[in-house]
Design an enzyme around this catalytic site. Structure first.
Site, PDB file in Angstrom:
ATOM      1  N   GLU A  12       0.831  -1.185   0.000  1.00 63.28           N
ATOM      2  CA  GLU A  12       0.000   0.000   0.000  1.00 63.28           C
ATOM      3  C   GLU A  12       0.878   1.252   0.000  1.00 63.28           C
ATOM      4  O   GLU A  12       1.745   1.416   0.853  1.00 63.28           O
ATOM      5  CB  GLU A  12      -0.868  -0.057   1.270  1.00 63.28           C
ATOM      6  CG  GLU A  12      -1.575   1.206   1.590  1.00 63.28           C
ATOM      7  CD  GLU A  12      -2.066   1.180   3.046  1.00 63.28           C
ATOM      8  OE1 GLU A  12      -1.827   0.171   3.745  1.00 63.28           O
ATOM      9  OE2 GLU A  12      -2.673   2.162   3.456  1.00 63.28           O
TER      10      GLU A  12
ATOM     11  N   ASP B  53      -0.220  -2.049   5.971  1.00 57.84           N
ATOM     12  CA  ASP B  53       0.060  -1.553   7.316  1.00 57.84           C
ATOM     13  C   ASP B  53      -0.820  -2.257   8.343  1.00 57.84           C
ATOM     14  O   ASP B  53      -1.915  -2.704   8.034  1.00 57.84           O
ATOM     15  CB  ASP B  53      -0.223  -0.043   7.388  1.00 57.84           C
ATOM     16  CG  ASP B  53       0.828   0.748   6.630  1.00 57.84           C
ATOM     17  OD1 ASP B  53       1.900   0.179   6.359  1.00 57.84           O
ATOM     18  OD2 ASP B  53       0.562   1.930   6.314  1.00 57.84           O
TER      19      ASP B  53
ATOM     20  N   ASP C 123      -2.649  -1.063  10.466  1.00 62.71           N
ATOM     21  CA  ASP C 123      -3.649  -0.146  11.026  1.00 62.71           C
ATOM     22  C   ASP C 123      -4.984  -0.327  10.305  1.00 62.71           C
ATOM     23  O   ASP C 123      -5.137  -1.223   9.475  1.00 62.71           O
ATOM     24  CB  ASP C 123      -3.161   1.303  10.923  1.00 62.71           C
ATOM     25  CG  ASP C 123      -2.920   1.709   9.472  1.00 62.71           C
ATOM     26  OD1 ASP C 123      -3.229   0.896   8.570  1.00 62.71           O
ATOM     27  OD2 ASP C 123      -2.420   2.811   9.226  1.00 62.71           O
TER      28      ASP C 123
ATOM     29  N   ASP D 292      -6.573   1.485   8.043  1.00 62.48           N
ATOM     30  CA  ASP D 292      -6.541   1.637   6.589  1.00 62.48           C
ATOM     31  C   ASP D 292      -5.954   0.402   5.918  1.00 62.48           C
ATOM     32  O   ASP D 292      -6.443  -0.064   4.893  1.00 62.48           O
ATOM     33  CB  ASP D 292      -5.693   2.852   6.196  1.00 62.48           C
ATOM     34  CG  ASP D 292      -6.484   4.143   6.352  1.00 62.48           C
ATOM     35  OD1 ASP D 292      -7.711   4.044   6.608  1.00 62.48           O
ATOM     36  OD2 ASP D 292      -5.880   5.225   6.231  1.00 62.48           O
TER      37      ASP D 292
END
Ligand code: 0RA
Length: 660
Positions: free
Chosen positions: A427, A523, A525, A527
């Protein structure tokens, strides 16, 4: 006692002995599936009694020590003396192979059971079994051990009830089965299915083994109509209620419930013969498909919904968004195929075809709006298929120009053998930068993807192909590996060997992939989780064969770097951090760095923690339970908010999927 008694008795003993010697022949296996099958065999008899119209309630209880009780309020198994055998009919049923429930000519049209072996097999494989019959104001009881009666049938007293019925209790023989722990989930699921398939019958299930008893009551007055509605619970129906067709002819009974859904392009066909799930389909499904296609084309032509005389709606066009439950009942079902779950009776195709033709033709004339909605949907499917074919042809022509058309953003590897190669889907450009520097460029390629890829659940393949990120992804991994992008898609290879087909399909997919490992690296997280879900959805919807080929993986980057003095340690989740802190003591001189994104790691660190085959862990994405995964994707990504909310609330603490 008849003269034949001794001879019959010997036959009975031989029969029971055969069952105990080769249980697999009768119940499939002595593992969990075989064990659970005992319950279904007993339940089937009560369901048959219900189907004959004499029973309304069936109770199934798993008692704490894995004793199972099945009771019904039917007529009670007959206790009159069997003419030839000279013992009560119930004893014959309980001890003679192939005598279970099937009293020819006594109003029994069908009899279920995967192997249809009868309750005597359950008796033979039980440490002990009791049968109680309540009828004529009396209660009869007989007990058996490993299939052999303890004593002639007796009456229990006092019995003053006016109710009737049959109660069977049994404890499976632990020397026969791997273990005797019944599976609550499997039994629960099957009992619900039986309740859908036998409308109006109430099935009460109790599992009393845990601290808290588990109780469910299933009763569906809508039968398989309720079943289709249940399948589509979290989807958006094109019309409600589902179309319902029922007909019987001679000794065949055909029941079909049909519904279409929006925003969902797969088809779901759930078919049964004599209440047995036919996973591989068969002649009943084939008859349905033929009739559906014919009726819809007739309607479309008659009302000029298709302009050109030569224009036709194909079976494929009519499949998108179709949910259908098909249930047929017949005298002599023939089960064929790899897993013996394909109905083979050839006469059934024509019977189902003509019944559906008749019923559905009437329905569409009476409900033209619904017919038009279905036809419109099929026409859209047809146009999309055509557009996709063109887009794909274009893509293929491009790929024939070889590496020049590979996306510019792709940092390819040098090895040309796909079996050695991996591509990381990363990403964002900054993480992409670290990954490019950190990788081993011999066999590792990096494809950076920007932003939210696209909500693929809602988008159709043609729109998806218009999305640049997805096009890059497809071109990078090899468009030919994705069957939806190939020229010909073959559905339902009729007679071919299905296992061999599956095998050769996998080989074919791998042969067309540019990398045998496709690794989603996002990641840790929210997102990142979102992008990961979007990518998984894309693969699930449109490139499922890549998952099936075992080529899709998820990278596991660390969440923390903990430094203690000169030593450092990577930690991959919060639980592990907690454990580590417990271990070293919180007051130690620790430096804890939390990685917010892959981009924060320097290339060496990224290699060391996440990309180096010698040290990393990759999660392989599997389709173990495609049905369950499908449901989760639909709920998480679909239009309806309520099911999604309910799902997240229900599973927030337990499910790994959301966080995969
Ligand atoms: C044959 C004939 C009759 C009832 C049954 C079988 C029967 C079998 C089972 C097995 C479990 N529960 C059952 N309930 C009924 C009818 C005999 C009559 O005419 O009363």
């Amino acid at each position: 006692m008849s003269q034949n008694y001794v001879a019959d008795d010997i036959k009975v003993l031989e029969g029971l002995e055969a069952v105990r010697k080769r249980p697999g022949m009768y119940i499939g296996s002595t593992s969990k599936a075989g064990l659970n099958h005992l319950v279904f065999e007993v339940v089937d008899n009560s369901i048959d009694e219900a189907m004959a119209g004499y029973c309304t309630v069936v109770h199934v209880v798993i008692e704490p020590d894995n004793v199972v009780m099945v009771s019904d309020n039917g007529r009670g198994i007959p206790i009159d003396i069997h003419k030839e055998k000279g013992v009560p009919a119930v004893e014959v049923v309980m001890t003679t192979l192939h005598a279970g429930g099937k009293f020819e000519g006594k109003g029994y049209k069908v009899s279920g059971g995967l192997h249809g072996v009868g309750v005597s097999v359950v008796n033979a494989l039980s440490d002990w079994l009791t049968v109680e019959v309540k009828r004529d104001g009396k209660c009869y009881l007989q007990r058996y051990q490993k299939g052999i009666p303890d004593a002639p049938i007796g009456t229990t007293s006092p019995y003053t009830g006016s109710d009737r019925g049959t109660i069977v209790r049994f404890k499976p023989d632990a020397t026969i089965f791997d273990d005797i722990d019944f599976s609550m989930d499997v039994i629960d699921h099957r009992l619900r299915e039986l309740a859908f398939l036998n409308k109006g019958v109430r099935i009460v299930f109790e599992d009393r083994r845990g601290d808290e008893p588990y109780t469910q009551t299933y009763q569906f007055d809508g039968g398989i109509k309720s079943y289709v509605a249940h399948i589509n619970e979290s989807k958006e129906a094109l019309f409600t209620p589902p179309i319902y067709l029922f007909n019987e002819r001679d000794l065949y009974e055909v029941e079909i419930a049909i519904q279409y859904v929006n925003d969902y392009y797969d088809e779901q066909v759930v078919s049964f013969a004599n209440n047995i799930r036919t996973k591989e389909g068969g002649t009943h499904v084939a008859g349905f498909r033929t009739a559906l296609t014919r009726v819809m084309n007739n309607f479309a032509r008659k009302y000029e919904l298709i302009k050109d005389k030569s224009e036709v709606l194909t079976g494929n066009d009519l499949r998108e968004g179709l949910s259908v439950v098909i249930s047929v009942k017949l005298r002599n079902p023939q089960f064929e195929g790899q897993t013996k779950t394909k109905l083979g009776n050839s006469e059934v195709k024509g019977i189902v075809d003509s019944m559906v033709d008749e019923g559905l033709s009437l329905f569409v004339e009476a409900n033209p709006k619904i017919a038009r909605a279905i036809i419109n949907k099929a026409l859209i499917a047809q146009r999309v298929r055509e557009a996709t074919r063109k887009a794909q042809e274009l893509a293929r022509r491009k790929t024939s120009l070889e590496s020049t058309t590979l996306p510019g953003k792709l940092a390819d590897c040098s090895d040309r053998d796909p079996a050695n190669c991996e591509v990381f889907l990363v990403e964002g450009d900054s993480a992409g930068g670290s990954a490019k520097q950190g990788r081993d460029r011999n066999f590792q390629a990096i494809l950076p993807l920007r932003g939210k890829v696209l909500n693929v659940e809602k988008a159709r393949l043609d729109k998806i192909l218009a999305n640049e990120e997805i096009r890059n992804l497809i071109t990078a991994i090899g468009p030919e590996a994705i069957s939806g992008l190939r020229e010909t898609t073959t559905f339902e290879l009729d007679s071919a060997d299905d296992a061999a087909n599956a095998e050769s399909n996998l080989k074919e997919v791998l042969a067309k992939l540019r990398y045998h490992k496709i690794v989603i690296m996002t990641d840790a997280d929210v997102d990142g989780a979102h992008i990961r879900t979007l990518l998984l959805t894309f693969f699930f919807r449109h490139a499922r064969e890549i998952i099936e080929a075992g080529a899709l993986y998820i990278a596991q980057p660390p969440l923390y770097l903990v430094k203690k003095g000169s030593s450092k340690r990577y930690i991959y989740n919060d639980k592990a951090l907690e454990e580590y802190l417990q271990e070293v003591g919180r007051d130690a001189n620790l430096g804890i760095q939390r990685y917010k994104g892959l981009g924060e790691m320097n290339p060496d660190q990224l290699w060391e923690t996440t990309m180096d085959p010698a040290k990393r862990t990759l999660l392989q994405v599997t389709l173990d339970d495609a049905e369950a995964a499908d449901e989760i994707f639909t709920i998480l990504m679909g239009n309806k908010v309520d099911p999604r909310k309910a799902f997240i609330e229900k599973y927030a603490k337990t499910v790994r999927w959301i966080d995969v």
